[in-house]
Motif scaffolding. Structure first.
Motif, short mmCIF file in Angstrom:
data_model
loop_
_atom_site.label_atom_id
_atom_site.label_comp_id
_atom_site.label_asym_id
_atom_site.label_seq_id
_atom_site.Cartn_x
_atom_site.Cartn_y
_atom_site.Cartn_z
N CYS A 12 48.27 -4.69 39.63
CA CYS A 12 47.07 -5.54 39.59
C CYS A 12 46.17 -5.21 38.40
CB CYS A 12 46.28 -5.41 40.89
SG CYS A 12 47.13 -6.00 42.37
N ILE A 13 46.41 -4.06 37.77
CA ILE A 13 45.58 -3.67 36.62
C ILE A 13 46.05 -4.34 35.34
CG2 ILE A 13 46.85 -1.66 35.70
CD1 ILE A 13 44.21 -0.13 35.72
N ALA A 14 47.26 -4.91 35.36
CA ALA A 14 47.87 -5.48 34.15
C ALA A 14 47.53 -6.96 34.02
CB ALA A 14 49.39 -5.30 34.19
N GLN A 15 46.85 -7.32 32.96
CA GLN A 15 46.47 -8.72 32.76
C GLN A 15 47.68 -9.61 32.57
OE1 GLN A 15 42.84 -9.63 30.47
NE2 GLN A 15 42.80 -7.46 29.90
N TRP A 16 48.80 -9.02 32.13
CA TRP A 16 50.01 -9.83 31.92
C TRP A 16 50.96 -9.71 33.11
CZ3 TRP A 16 47.84 -12.74 29.00
CH2 TRP A 16 47.26 -12.39 27.79
N GLY A 17 50.49 -9.13 34.20
CA GLY A 17 51.32 -9.05 35.40
C GLY A 17 51.18 -10.31 36.23
N HIS A 18 51.80 -10.29 37.42
CA HIS A 18 51.81 -11.51 38.23
C HIS A 18 50.63 -11.59 39.18
CE1 HIS A 18 53.41 -8.73 41.28
NE2 HIS A 18 53.09 -9.63 42.17
N ASP A 19 49.84 -10.52 39.32
CA ASP A 19 48.77 -10.53 40.32
C ASP A 19 47.55 -9.77 39.80
OD1 ASP A 19 47.61 -11.09 42.74
OD2 ASP A 19 48.48 -9.39 43.79
N PHE A 20 47.12 -10.13 38.61
CA PHE A 20 46.01 -9.44 37.96
C PHE A 20 44.72 -9.59 38.76
CE2 PHE A 20 42.42 -9.96 34.87
CZ PHE A 20 42.25 -8.61 34.62
N ARG A 21 44.01 -8.47 38.96
CA ARG A 21 42.70 -8.46 39.63
C ARG A 21 41.68 -7.79 38.71
NH1 ARG A 21 43.97 -8.42 45.67
NH2 ARG A 21 46.06 -9.32 45.65
N PRO A 22 40.68 -8.52 38.25
CA PRO A 22 39.71 -7.94 37.30
C PRO A 22 39.06 -6.66 37.79
CG PRO A 22 39.45 -10.32 37.44
CD PRO A 22 40.43 -9.95 38.50
N ASP A 23 38.85 -6.54 39.12
CA ASP A 23 38.21 -5.33 39.65
C ASP A 23 39.01 -4.07 39.32
OD1 ASP A 23 35.92 -6.45 40.92
OD2 ASP A 23 37.20 -7.24 42.50
N TYR A 24 40.31 -4.22 39.13
CA TYR A 24 41.14 -3.06 38.82
C TYR A 24 40.83 -2.47 37.44
CZ TYR A 24 44.40 -2.57 42.74
OH TYR A 24 44.96 -2.29 43.95
N ALA A 75 39.65 2.57 49.60
CA ALA A 75 38.53 1.76 49.12
C ALA A 75 39.06 0.54 48.39
CB ALA A 75 37.63 2.58 48.20
N ALA A 76 38.41 -0.60 48.63
CA ALA A 76 38.78 -1.82 47.91
C ALA A 76 38.29 -1.70 46.47
CB ALA A 76 38.16 -3.03 48.59
N PRO A 77 39.00 -2.26 45.50
CA PRO A 77 38.61 -2.10 44.08
C PRO A 77 37.24 -2.67 43.77
CG PRO A 77 40.37 -3.73 44.34
CD PRO A 77 40.25 -3.03 45.65
N GLU A 78 36.78 -3.69 44.53
CA GLU A 78 35.47 -4.25 44.23
C GLU A 78 34.34 -3.26 44.54
OE1 GLU A 78 36.75 -6.07 48.26
OE2 GLU A 78 37.65 -5.67 46.29
N ARG A 79 34.62 -2.22 45.34
CA ARG A 79 33.61 -1.21 45.62
C ARG A 79 33.22 -0.44 44.35
NH1 ARG A 79 30.35 -1.51 48.54
NH2 ARG A 79 30.07 0.71 48.96
N LEU A 80 34.13 -0.43 43.37
CA LEU A 80 33.86 0.31 42.13
C LEU A 80 32.77 -0.36 41.30
CD1 LEU A 80 37.50 1.26 41.06
CD2 LEU A 80 35.92 2.48 42.57
N ALA A 81 32.40 -1.58 41.65
CA ALA A 81 31.32 -2.26 40.94
C ALA A 81 29.95 -1.70 41.33
CB ALA A 81 31.37 -3.77 41.21
#
Length: 629
Positions: free
Chosen positions: A142-154, A113-119
């Motif tokens: 992707c869950i880490a805001q200080w990482g290189h590829d942060f995705r808010p849906d995570y 499942a894509a993370p945006e499905r969790l919305a």
């Protein structure tokens, strides 16, 4: 026979687990039932959740950010007789509803499942009605805001885990520094429970890493062509595939056209293409109908092609994590492969603009922009490294247990080997110079910053060095035969090598690391390439209809960017005062400013060509440019 090994053979056709795979699977299937797996791209992370899913009762939910990756893995699992599907917004509503109904009946072993499905509240309610045996989070960085590829849906995953309370949770990523791992652990609630952390070695002995500073597009194009010819040969009979990464869509199209004209079967790939076009390029590359793809970072995840012989970055990506993930797509078959990273002063300016721009085109949040810029500065340190590149990466990811003491085949290690035995550049001579510098850091005893320590080594007798008590130390003037900019560059190289570190105080000062102490004591050889002494530019000529020629000294990318800003500032002053630029400051002076980075007027006085008159007239302006104000 071990029942898990037997299941591996019968369900996946593999003879044995890799040791770290077995460690992760045992943690998931047994106790504590929670694990964080950090392993490089192509290392086999997917098996750590696919295998448990195949042997567990119930359904495994896999959160994955890319539809192409889901499709590829679902096809592969289905071919092995393991029931799997995926749910994403790209599906028609009727098809998505049918798959969710089948999921409620327990028809699938794995559901991606894509993370945006969790919305979707209805989707989460449906999950709570299923028998979820395991939740696996792929690309967990992707869950880490200080990482290189942060995705808010995570960020929704933490609350999902609280709501579902699954008996098992597995988080996987290929790129996670210690700081990012801490954030993953916190976001997933692992910090409050027992979990296993499996950090798989990041060393890639078959991957030859190199970085090169280029003056501009012409030099970059030549380097790309040379890299492709070396790695895959001539276009008619290529020895495998290649990926060329660029920072902008326009650049990918320009390079694809250039390579096609050179005879390569090349295509471009970026987020501006429609989904069908992107899928077509990815499929044709995976099936070896394209030999080269020129792409932005939108390309690569889930690409199942093992014979990629080189990955070239014509412009640097956003961070070391992003770079190592992308370059790690080369050589997955275990054969030799190349990774080349190019960077110019213009690329640094481009990245500065990109980090300051939000996803909506507006100005980015100041704190996020600052963090993104720090991640990029870490990558510049990698480019500027003068010790083994593989060891640099291992230290960055916190995998110091596998540091190599020099891989022997990256560009820096090869240069070290080439110079071994030459007067002044021998390993023994280099080690002596490095030990002198490390001794100065030790004797400074956290009293001053890098600039002041460099002045101590150079033998600068000033109010500042006297105030710190440096002039009376045995390390004062130990490297007086070298220029001050060279000494500063040496200290930066020692920082990149991991032999010194900077304190986290408001005014950072250098300190020795454990490895640095070993080098200083002579217990470990200093495998490093010493900086080159800055050279004065060749005299410019006004002949030939105003054309000028000059040879600039080699600067690292960060210093080159500062130099370009200083030169622009100088040109503006010269225009206002209607004087030649050299009257304001010579190129050599600007180069030294860029390398030394003075912060006060009295520090400017130590720069070649900056006497009291120039400091009084132009000093404040130059300092503002250096500070980025």
């Amino acid at each position: 026979m071990d029942p898990l090994e037997e299941a591996l053979r019968s369900r996946f056709g593999l003879d044995s687990f890799r040791p770290w795979q077995r460690e992760a699977i045992d943690a998931v299937l047994g106790s504590p039932g929670r694990a964080l797996v950090v392993a490089p791209t192509g290392g086999g992370k997917s098996l750590t959740y696919q295998f448990p899913a195949a042997v567990l009762e119930g359904t495994t939910l896999v959160i994955s950010p890319l539809v192409a990756l889901m499709e590829d893995q679902v096809r592969s699992l289905t071919a092995r007789g393991i029931e799997a599907t995926y749910l994403a917004s790209t599906l028609e509503l009727d098809e998505r509803n049918a798959r969710e109904s089948a999921m409620l009946r327990g028809a699938y072993k794995l559901v991606y499942a894509a993370p945006e499905r969790l919305a979707s509240e209805s989707f989460v309610r449906m999950l709570s009605r299923c028998k979820i045996a395991l939740v696996a989070i792929d690309e967990a960085h992707c869950i880490a805001q200080w990482g290189h590829d942060f995705r808010p849906d995570y960020l929704r995953i933490g609350s999902l885990l609280e709501r579902l309370s699954p008996p098992r949770v597995l988080a996987c990523t290929a790129t996670a520094t210690p700081e990012v791992r801490r954030e993953i652990i916190e976001q997933l609630g692992f910090a409050n429970t027992t979990f296993s952390e499996v950090l798989r070695g990041f060393a890639r002995p078959n991957l030859h890493l190199a970085a090169k500073t280029v003056d501009g597009p012409k030099q970059a194009r030549a380097a790309v062509i040379e890299a492709l010819e070396t790695a895959i040969g001539q276009p008619r009979i290529p020895r495998g595939g290649a990926i060329v990464y660029a920072a902008t869509r326009k650049t990918t199209e320009q390079y694809a056209e250039l390579l096609r004209k050179r005879g390569y079967n090349a295509a471009f790939y970026h987020a501006g293409l429609d989904g069908e076009a992107r899928t077509r390029v990815a499929d044709r590359f995976a099936s070896r109908k394209f030999d080269v793809v020129v792409a932005t970072n939108a390309f690569g995840m889930g690409i199942d092609r093992s014979d990629i012989r080189t990955v070239v970055h014509v412009q640097p990506p956003s961070s070391i994590e992003a770079y190592y993930q992308e370059v790690g797509r080369a050589g997955r078959d275990g054969d030799e492969a190349q990774g080349l990273l190019l960077c110019s002063g213009a690329d640094i300016a481009l990245r500065r603009r990109l980090v300051q721009m939000g996803s909506d085109g507006e100005a980015a949040d100041a704190s996020l922009a600052a963090r993104a810029w720090q991640l990029f500065r870490d990558l510049l340190r990698y480019i500027d490294a003068r010790s083994c590149r593989h060891d640099f990466v291992l230290r960055y990811f916190g995998d110091e247990r596998e540091t190599l003491g020099g891989c022997g085949h990256c560009d820096v290690c090869q240069e070290i080997a080439q110079h071994a035995g030459d007067d002044g550049t021998s390993t023994e001579g280099t080690t002596l110079i490095v030990r002198k510098a490390l001794s100065a850091v030790a004797r400074a005893n956290k009293r001053a910053g890098m600039q002041a320590v460099a002045e101590m080594l150079h033998g600068v007798d000033s109010e500042r060095t006297r105030r710190f008590g440096f002039t009376g130390l045995t390390t004062f003037g130990l490297l007086k035969e070298h220029s001050l900019p060279w000494t500063v560059a040496l200290l930066r190289a020692l920082l990149a090598a991991g032999w010194i570190d900077l304190t986290t105080t408001e005014h950072p000062v250098p300190v020795l690391t454990r490895n640095g102490v070993s080098v200083m004591k002579g217990e470990v050889e200093a495998r490093i390439v010493l900086p080159l002494e800055p050279r004065s530019p060749a005299p410019s000529s006004s002949r030939g209809r105003g054309k000028t020629t000059r040879e600039l000294p080699p600067l690292n990318p960060d210093d080159q960017a500062v130099f370009e800003r200083l030169r622009t500032h100088r040109a503006e002053i010269a225009r206002q005062k209607k004087v030649p630029a050299y009257v304001v400051a010579m190129d050599r002076t600007l180069i030294e400013m860029a390398m030394v980075r003075p912060q006060e007027n009295h520090e400017l006085l130590a720069v070649h060509g900056m006497g009291p008159g120039r400091v009084e007239q132009y000093g404040e302006g130059f300092l503002r440019v250096i500070k980025g104000e």
